[in-house]
Design a protein around this motif. Structure first.
Motif, mmCIF file in Angstrom:
data_model
loop_
_atom_site.group_PDB
_atom_site.id
_atom_site.type_symbol
_atom_site.label_atom_id
_atom_site.label_comp_id
_atom_site.label_asym_id
_atom_site.label_seq_id
_atom_site.Cartn_x
_atom_site.Cartn_y
_atom_site.Cartn_z
ATOM 1 N N SER A 97 38.836 -41.175 -11.222
ATOM 2 C CA SER A 97 38.778 -41.114 -9.762
ATOM 3 C C SER A 97 39.887 -40.235 -9.178
ATOM 4 C CB SER A 97 38.859 -42.509 -9.164
ATOM 5 O OG SER A 97 40.066 -43.130 -9.552
ATOM 6 N N ASP A 98 41.106 -40.346 -9.664
ATOM 7 C CA ASP A 98 42.211 -39.519 -9.192
ATOM 8 C C ASP A 98 42.852 -38.828 -10.386
ATOM 9 O OD1 ASP A 98 41.707 -40.555 -6.732
ATOM 10 O OD2 ASP A 98 43.481 -41.830 -6.649
ATOM 11 N N LEU A 99 43.374 -37.644 -10.141
ATOM 12 C CA LEU A 99 43.970 -36.866 -11.208
ATOM 13 C C LEU A 99 45.117 -36.061 -10.613
ATOM 14 C CD1 LEU A 99 43.465 -35.930 -14.199
ATOM 15 C CD2 LEU A 99 42.149 -34.069 -13.220
ATOM 16 N N VAL A 100 46.162 -35.902 -11.372
ATOM 17 C CA VAL A 100 47.275 -35.072 -10.922
ATOM 18 C C VAL A 100 47.199 -33.745 -11.668
ATOM 19 C CG1 VAL A 100 49.774 -34.847 -10.805
ATOM 20 C CG2 VAL A 100 48.723 -37.059 -10.394
ATOM 21 N N ALA A 101 47.134 -32.672 -10.907
ATOM 22 C CA ALA A 101 47.123 -31.326 -11.479
ATOM 23 C C ALA A 101 48.494 -30.697 -11.245
ATOM 24 C CB ALA A 101 46.028 -30.482 -10.839
ATOM 25 N N VAL A 102 48.789 -29.679 -12.016
ATOM 26 C CA VAL A 102 50.071 -28.980 -11.876
ATOM 27 C C VAL A 102 49.801 -27.572 -11.351
ATOM 28 C CG1 VAL A 102 52.091 -28.104 -13.098
ATOM 29 C CG2 VAL A 102 51.115 -30.304 -13.733
ATOM 30 N N LEU A 103 50.403 -27.267 -10.207
ATOM 31 C CA LEU A 103 50.335 -25.919 -9.649
ATOM 32 C C LEU A 103 51.482 -25.131 -10.262
ATOM 33 C CD1 LEU A 103 49.316 -23.806 -7.597
ATOM 34 C CD2 LEU A 103 50.941 -24.783 -5.979
ATOM 35 N N SER A 104 51.151 -24.057 -10.960
ATOM 36 C CA SER A 104 52.150 -23.242 -11.653
ATOM 37 C C SER A 104 52.133 -21.837 -11.058
ATOM 38 C CB SER A 104 51.814 -23.199 -13.141
ATOM 39 O OG SER A 104 52.673 -22.330 -13.806
ATOM 40 N N VAL A 105 53.306 -21.347 -10.662
ATOM 41 C CA VAL A 105 53.422 -20.012 -10.076
ATOM 42 C C VAL A 105 54.486 -19.239 -10.839
ATOM 43 C CG1 VAL A 105 54.034 -18.707 -8.016
ATOM 44 C CG2 VAL A 105 52.713 -20.781 -7.800
ATOM 45 N N HIS A 106 54.159 -17.976 -11.170
ATOM 46 C CA HIS A 106 55.093 -17.102 -11.863
ATOM 47 C C HIS A 106 55.065 -15.746 -11.156
ATOM 48 C CE1 HIS A 106 56.345 -14.882 -15.766
ATOM 49 N NE2 HIS A 106 57.376 -15.120 -15.005
ATOM 50 N N ILE A 107 56.210 -15.362 -10.600
ATOM 51 C CA ILE A 107 56.349 -14.075 -9.917
ATOM 52 C C ILE A 107 57.420 -13.297 -10.666
ATOM 53 C CG2 ILE A 107 56.937 -12.918 -7.761
ATOM 54 C CD1 ILE A 107 56.010 -15.497 -6.317
ATOM 55 N N LYS A 108 57.059 -12.093 -11.136
ATOM 56 C CA LYS A 108 57.991 -11.334 -11.977
ATOM 57 C C LYS A 108 58.054 -9.882 -11.529
ATOM 58 C CE LYS A 108 58.790 -10.215 -16.851
ATOM 59 N NZ LYS A 108 60.185 -10.339 -16.926
ATOM 60 N N GLY A 109 59.268 -9.396 -11.420
ATOM 61 C CA GLY A 109 59.530 -7.994 -11.117
ATOM 62 C C GLY A 109 60.616 -7.485 -12.050
ATOM 63 N N PRO A 110 61.010 -6.222 -11.925
ATOM 64 C CA PRO A 110 62.043 -5.669 -12.812
ATOM 65 C C PRO A 110 63.387 -6.406 -12.717
ATOM 66 C CG PRO A 110 60.923 -3.903 -11.647
ATOM 67 C CD PRO A 110 60.439 -5.198 -11.058
ATOM 68 N N THR A 111 63.768 -6.851 -11.517
ATOM 69 C CA THR A 111 65.070 -7.517 -11.363
ATOM 70 C C THR A 111 64.957 -8.967 -10.903
ATOM 71 O OG1 THR A 111 65.303 -6.731 -9.084
ATOM 72 C CG2 THR A 111 66.222 -5.337 -10.827
ATOM 73 N N HIS A 112 63.798 -9.401 -10.472
ATOM 74 C CA HIS A 112 63.612 -10.780 -9.998
ATOM 75 C C HIS A 112 62.527 -11.480 -10.804
ATOM 76 C CE1 HIS A 112 65.523 -9.058 -6.395
ATOM 77 N NE2 HIS A 112 65.974 -10.278 -6.195
ATOM 78 N N GLU A 113 62.769 -12.749 -11.077
ATOM 79 C CA GLU A 113 61.728 -13.569 -11.709
ATOM 80 C C GLU A 113 61.809 -14.965 -11.105
ATOM 81 O OE1 GLU A 113 59.860 -14.723 -16.039
ATOM 82 O OE2 GLU A 113 61.803 -13.748 -15.959
ATOM 83 N N PHE A 114 60.627 -15.497 -10.759
ATOM 84 C CA PHE A 114 60.563 -16.811 -10.126
ATOM 85 C C PHE A 114 59.465 -17.617 -10.789
ATOM 86 C CE2 PHE A 114 58.555 -19.451 -6.816
ATOM 87 C CZ PHE A 114 59.618 -20.305 -6.548
ATOM 88 N N LYS A 115 59.810 -18.814 -11.278
ATOM 89 C CA LYS A 115 58.832 -19.717 -11.888
ATOM 90 C C LYS A 115 58.991 -21.085 -11.238
ATOM 91 C CE LYS A 115 58.798 -17.777 -16.540
ATOM 92 N NZ LYS A 115 59.021 -18.065 -17.957
ATOM 93 N N LYS A 116 57.869 -21.703 -10.926
ATOM 94 C CA LYS A 116 57.928 -23.038 -10.328
ATOM 95 C C LYS A 116 56.648 -23.789 -10.648
ATOM 96 C CE LYS A 116 59.840 -25.880 -7.240
ATOM 97 N NZ LYS A 116 61.177 -26.256 -6.960
ATOM 98 N N LYS A 117 56.787 -25.110 -10.848
ATOM 99 C CA LYS A 117 55.633 -25.981 -11.067
ATOM 100 C C LYS A 117 55.745 -27.147 -10.111
ATOM 101 C CE LYS A 117 54.821 -24.816 -15.858
ATOM 102 N NZ LYS A 117 54.506 -25.286 -17.190
ATOM 103 N N LYS A 118 54.591 -27.569 -9.577
ATOM 104 C CA LYS A 118 54.558 -28.668 -8.619
ATOM 105 C C LYS A 118 53.292 -29.475 -8.842
ATOM 106 C CE LYS A 118 57.215 -29.442 -4.971
ATOM 107 N NZ LYS A 118 58.485 -30.046 -5.023
ATOM 108 N N ALA A 119 53.365 -30.793 -8.685
ATOM 109 C CA ALA A 119 52.207 -31.670 -8.865
ATOM 110 C C ALA A 119 51.360 -31.711 -7.585
ATOM 111 C CB ALA A 119 52.667 -33.073 -9.222
ATOM 112 N N VAL A 120 50.029 -31.748 -7.766
ATOM 113 C CA VAL A 120 49.069 -31.827 -6.662
ATOM 114 C C VAL A 120 48.033 -32.889 -7.024
ATOM 115 C CG1 VAL A 120 47.356 -30.543 -5.344
ATOM 116 C CG2 VAL A 120 49.371 -29.375 -6.159
#
Length: 161
Positions: A97-120
């Protein structure tokens, strides 16, 4: 004055899921992903990405991961300037009936990198069925006329048989 208000109507219970700590107000790249905190299966949902103050080309990947599988939202999206982009998606129906999914985001450039995970939270779509007759009482032999309407919990019409 309110021309842009309709841009995010389905993101009312918005989860500002991924906003990195900003060290300065100007100059530093800023990333934000908007996803409802509760998603429903078999219903069109929307996710939006906002990139601001980009000073380099970045590649964006975002996905929902759970036991029902992976759903790609942004797949190797290459961005070289400020961007606000929304994508629609639908999650298939599953057994629990209910489920928790993980939202995963990865943003990568030559000098910047950002990774984050969040439950939905993901819930199966539930419907309510109304049956309405054309009058409250019938005499024997009269034809009964009725209509059947199927709606979701927010009373939006569903296309069900």
């Amino acid at each position: 004055m309110w021309k842009g208000r309709h841009a995010l109507p389905c993101l009312v219970p918005v989860l500002l899921a991924l906003l990195p700590a900003v060290t300065s107000l100007h100059g530093e790249p800023q990333y934000m992903v908007l996803v409802p905190s509760q998603l429903h299966t078999e219903t069109p949902e929307q996710s939006c990405l906002h990139l601001h103050h980009l000073n380099e080309t970045v590649t964006v990947r975002a996905s929902l991961q759970s036991s029902w599988g992976n759903k790609s939202l942004f797949n190797d999206l290459v961005v070289d300037k400020d961007l606000f982009h929304c994508v629609s998606f639908t999650i298939p129906r599953f057994l629990p009936s209910d489920l928790v999914a993980v939202l995963s985001v990865h943003i990568k450039g030559p000098t910047h990198e950002f990774k984050k995970k969040k439950a939905v939270l993901v819930k199966n779509r539930e419907s309510i069925i109304f049956v309405q007759t054309d009058k409250p009482m019938y005499k024997p032999g009269q034809s009964v006329k009725f209509r059947v309407v199927s709606v979701d919990k927010k009373l939006r019409l569903l296309d069900e048989l």
